[in-house]
Design a protein around this motif. Sequence first.
Motif, PDB file in Angstrom:
ATOM      1  N   LYS A 218       0.842  -1.208   0.000  1.00 26.73           N
ATOM      2  CA  LYS A 218       0.000   0.000   0.000  1.00 26.73           C
ATOM      3  C   LYS A 218       0.870   1.249   0.000  1.00 26.73           C
ATOM      4  O   LYS A 218       0.622   2.204  -0.743  1.00 26.73           O
ATOM      5  CB  LYS A 218      -0.888   0.002   1.253  1.00 26.73           C
ATOM      6  CG  LYS A 218      -2.291  -0.494   1.011  1.00 26.73           C
ATOM      7  CD  LYS A 218      -3.104  -0.275   2.283  1.00 26.73           C
ATOM      8  CE  LYS A 218      -4.377  -1.099   2.222  1.00 26.73           C
ATOM      9  NZ  LYS A 218      -5.067  -1.122   3.504  1.00 26.73           N
ATOM     10  N   GLU A 219       1.884   1.233   0.848  1.00 32.63           N
ATOM     11  CA  GLU A 219       2.780   2.380   0.964  1.00 32.63           C
ATOM     12  C   GLU A 219       3.547   2.604  -0.338  1.00 32.63           C
ATOM     13  O   GLU A 219       3.720   3.736  -0.786  1.00 32.63           O
ATOM     14  CB  GLU A 219       3.747   2.167   2.143  1.00 32.63           C
ATOM     15  CG  GLU A 219       4.796   3.250   2.331  1.00 32.63           C
ATOM     16  CD  GLU A 219       4.211   4.643   2.548  1.00 32.63           C
ATOM     17  OE1 GLU A 219       3.030   4.762   2.924  1.00 32.63           O
ATOM     18  OE2 GLU A 219       4.954   5.621   2.315  1.00 32.63           O
ATOM     19  N   LEU A 220       3.973   1.501  -0.936  1.00 26.72           N
ATOM     20  CA  LEU A 220       4.697   1.604  -2.213  1.00 26.72           C
ATOM     21  C   LEU A 220       3.801   2.227  -3.286  1.00 26.72           C
ATOM     22  O   LEU A 220       4.253   3.058  -4.080  1.00 26.72           O
ATOM     23  CB  LEU A 220       5.173   0.212  -2.659  1.00 26.72           C
ATOM     24  CG  LEU A 220       6.112   0.191  -3.858  1.00 26.72           C
ATOM     25  CD1 LEU A 220       7.490   0.711  -3.474  1.00 26.72           C
ATOM     26  CD2 LEU A 220       6.246  -1.218  -4.427  1.00 26.72           C
TER      27      LEU A 220
ATOM     28  N   GLN B 270      -0.482  -2.011 -13.057  1.00 23.02           N
ATOM     29  CA  GLN B 270      -0.898  -3.185 -12.272  1.00 23.02           C
ATOM     30  C   GLN B 270       0.137  -4.303 -12.380  1.00 23.02           C
ATOM     31  O   GLN B 270       0.540  -4.890 -11.372  1.00 23.02           O
ATOM     32  CB  GLN B 270      -2.247  -3.663 -12.805  1.00 23.02           C
ATOM     33  CG  GLN B 270      -2.801  -4.851 -12.067  1.00 23.02           C
ATOM     34  CD  GLN B 270      -4.155  -5.257 -12.629  1.00 23.02           C
ATOM     35  OE1 GLN B 270      -5.045  -4.431 -12.765  1.00 23.02           O
ATOM     36  NE2 GLN B 270      -4.311  -6.519 -12.969  1.00 23.02           N
ATOM     37  N   THR B 271       0.592  -4.558 -13.596  1.00 25.12           N
ATOM     38  CA  THR B 271       1.596  -5.614 -13.798  1.00 25.12           C
ATOM     39  C   THR B 271       2.878  -5.303 -13.040  1.00 25.12           C
ATOM     40  O   THR B 271       3.466  -6.184 -12.406  1.00 25.12           O
ATOM     41  CB  THR B 271       1.915  -5.743 -15.311  1.00 25.12           C
ATOM     42  OG1 THR B 271       0.691  -5.924 -16.004  1.00 25.12           O
ATOM     43  CG2 THR B 271       2.835  -6.902 -15.588  1.00 25.12           C
ATOM     44  N   VAL B 272       3.303  -4.048 -13.104  1.00 19.39           N
ATOM     45  CA  VAL B 272       4.568  -3.668 -12.456  1.00 19.39           C
ATOM     46  C   VAL B 272       4.483  -3.878 -10.947  1.00 19.39           C
ATOM     47  O   VAL B 272       5.383  -4.467 -10.333  1.00 19.39           O
ATOM     48  CB  VAL B 272       4.918  -2.192 -12.783  1.00 19.39           C
ATOM     49  CG1 VAL B 272       6.083  -1.709 -11.935  1.00 19.39           C
ATOM     50  CG2 VAL B 272       5.237  -2.034 -14.256  1.00 19.39           C
ATOM     51  N   PHE B 273       3.391  -3.451 -10.339  1.00 15.61           N
ATOM     52  CA  PHE B 273       3.273  -3.594  -8.885  1.00 15.61           C
ATOM     53  C   PHE B 273       3.109  -5.058  -8.467  1.00 15.61           C
ATOM     54  O   PHE B 273       3.649  -5.477  -7.441  1.00 15.61           O
ATOM     55  CB  PHE B 273       2.127  -2.729  -8.350  1.00 15.61           C
ATOM     56  CG  PHE B 273       2.550  -1.308  -8.158  1.00 15.61           C
ATOM     57  CD1 PHE B 273       3.133  -0.895  -6.964  1.00 15.61           C
ATOM     58  CD2 PHE B 273       2.423  -0.387  -9.180  1.00 15.61           C
ATOM     59  CE1 PHE B 273       3.570   0.410  -6.803  1.00 15.61           C
ATOM     60  CE2 PHE B 273       2.853   0.920  -9.031  1.00 15.61           C
ATOM     61  CZ  PHE B 273       3.424   1.324  -7.837  1.00 15.61           C
ATOM     62  N   LEU B 274       2.399  -5.804  -9.274  1.00 12.00           N
ATOM     63  CA  LEU B 274       2.246  -7.227  -8.929  1.00 12.00           C
ATOM     64  C   LEU B 274       3.570  -7.971  -9.062  1.00 12.00           C
ATOM     65  O   LEU B 274       3.883  -8.851  -8.265  1.00 12.00           O
ATOM     66  CB  LEU B 274       1.173  -7.881  -9.805  1.00 12.00           C
ATOM     67  CG  LEU B 274      -0.267  -7.535  -9.424  1.00 12.00           C
ATOM     68  CD1 LEU B 274      -1.261  -8.173 -10.388  1.00 12.00           C
ATOM     69  CD2 LEU B 274      -0.582  -7.986  -7.998  1.00 12.00           C
TER      70      LEU B 274
ATOM     71  N   ALA C 271      -6.894  -0.399  -5.431  1.00 15.98           N
ATOM     72  CA  ALA C 271      -7.679  -1.453  -4.776  1.00 15.98           C
ATOM     73  C   ALA C 271      -7.567  -2.764  -5.559  1.00 15.98           C
ATOM     74  O   ALA C 271      -7.448  -3.842  -4.972  1.00 15.98           O
ATOM     75  CB  ALA C 271      -9.136  -1.014  -4.687  1.00 15.98           C
ATOM     76  N   ARG C 272      -7.585  -2.637  -6.888  1.00 14.69           N
ATOM     77  CA  ARG C 272      -7.495  -3.830  -7.740  1.00 14.69           C
ATOM     78  C   ARG C 272      -6.131  -4.522  -7.562  1.00 14.69           C
ATOM     79  O   ARG C 272      -6.048  -5.737  -7.459  1.00 14.69           O
ATOM     80  CB  ARG C 272      -7.674  -3.403  -9.203  1.00 14.69           C
ATOM     81  CG  ARG C 272      -8.126  -4.521 -10.116  1.00 14.69           C
ATOM     82  CD  ARG C 272      -8.567  -3.978 -11.438  1.00 14.69           C
ATOM     83  NE  ARG C 272      -7.450  -3.447 -12.234  1.00 14.69           N
ATOM     84  CZ  ARG C 272      -7.586  -2.503 -13.159  1.00 14.69           C
ATOM     85  NH1 ARG C 272      -8.758  -1.969 -13.390  1.00 14.69           N
ATOM     86  NH2 ARG C 272      -6.547  -2.088 -13.842  1.00 14.69           N
TER      87      ARG C 272
END
Lengths: 196, 140
Positions: free
Chosen positions: A24-26, A53-57, B43-44
């Motif tokens: 979350k912080e990142l 999304q891909t980068v954070f995952l 959130a996702r």
Amino acid sequence: MIYKADPDQDVLTGLMSGDERALKELMRRHLDRIHRTAMRILGDAALAEDVAQTVFLKTWEMAPNWVSGKARLLSWMLRVTTRQCLDILKKKAPIYTDDMPDISDTSDLADKKMIKDDSAKMVRKAIERLPNRQKIALTLSYYENVSQRDGAEIMDITVGAYEALLVRARKTLKNTLIRDAEISTERPKDDRKLAL
Amino acid sequence: MTPIDKNSNMPPESEAAAELLDTQLDAALQSYTVDAPSDLLAARILKMAKATPQQKQTFQDIETGNIRQENVLWREKRYGFGIAALLLISLTFAFGTLNFAPSDTESDTAEIWLEAAADLGMSDIYDWVEGQTNSMDDTR
């Protein structure tokens, strides 16, 4: 290259132990930046969100493997971002390359006419038409204030090559914007000439 | 932003024109702003992260040989290849040894066999065979 201090070291510790609060912080720190970078390179909000999304995952998934001191986390994330964008661009528009000749693009005159008073859209269009690598270098250096050394590392090229990309990007962008300005003012006078 | 003025496109040798264009370009670039991503994106990502297991394998694990389950199959395959290679080498060696082993037909063993054959009353058969061979030689 050894980095003594990573500003995200505190978050990294949490990420490595699977702490969702660290993720979350990142995101609070870098989600806007990663999304913005992808958006400027791709010119598509939905695709940019997919890339972010891909980068954070990936960061979350690979965090336990992280070896501190070898690179900054943000640099690594930007590198993943630009590679993801390049992959998408290659699939989306393979005709754009760094060797693209300076030929007038008259294929979407109606579009240009429509946006002639909207400078931001004009710039966006011009950036979209830049060769991919020039676009990435420009986005990193101009919009994200990434140093040339970091930019070169993110793109996996030498600092000299990175500087050359930036110079070419500015030149191409300038020519494109001038040409667009000329087209938008000349078109009403001589439609037949511009239709060629 | 000031749109780039085509009239300012002076001859390229003009440094003033180049400078002006650079300023205009910077202003143009600044005008291109990007909206923040939707609130739903964070959130996702969080939701997907909860469903995505982290890869617990560390570089230290790799170095100490504590490799993951999916690598076991490959490790077994490697053992299989090793055993097959060992068998092949053994067979090749055995074949070579047999081929180059000296014949023992003229050794003491052969005489022992002859004596044994004589004891069993097979000398008549030998004589008969020898006779047949000699008669064949005479007819040639």
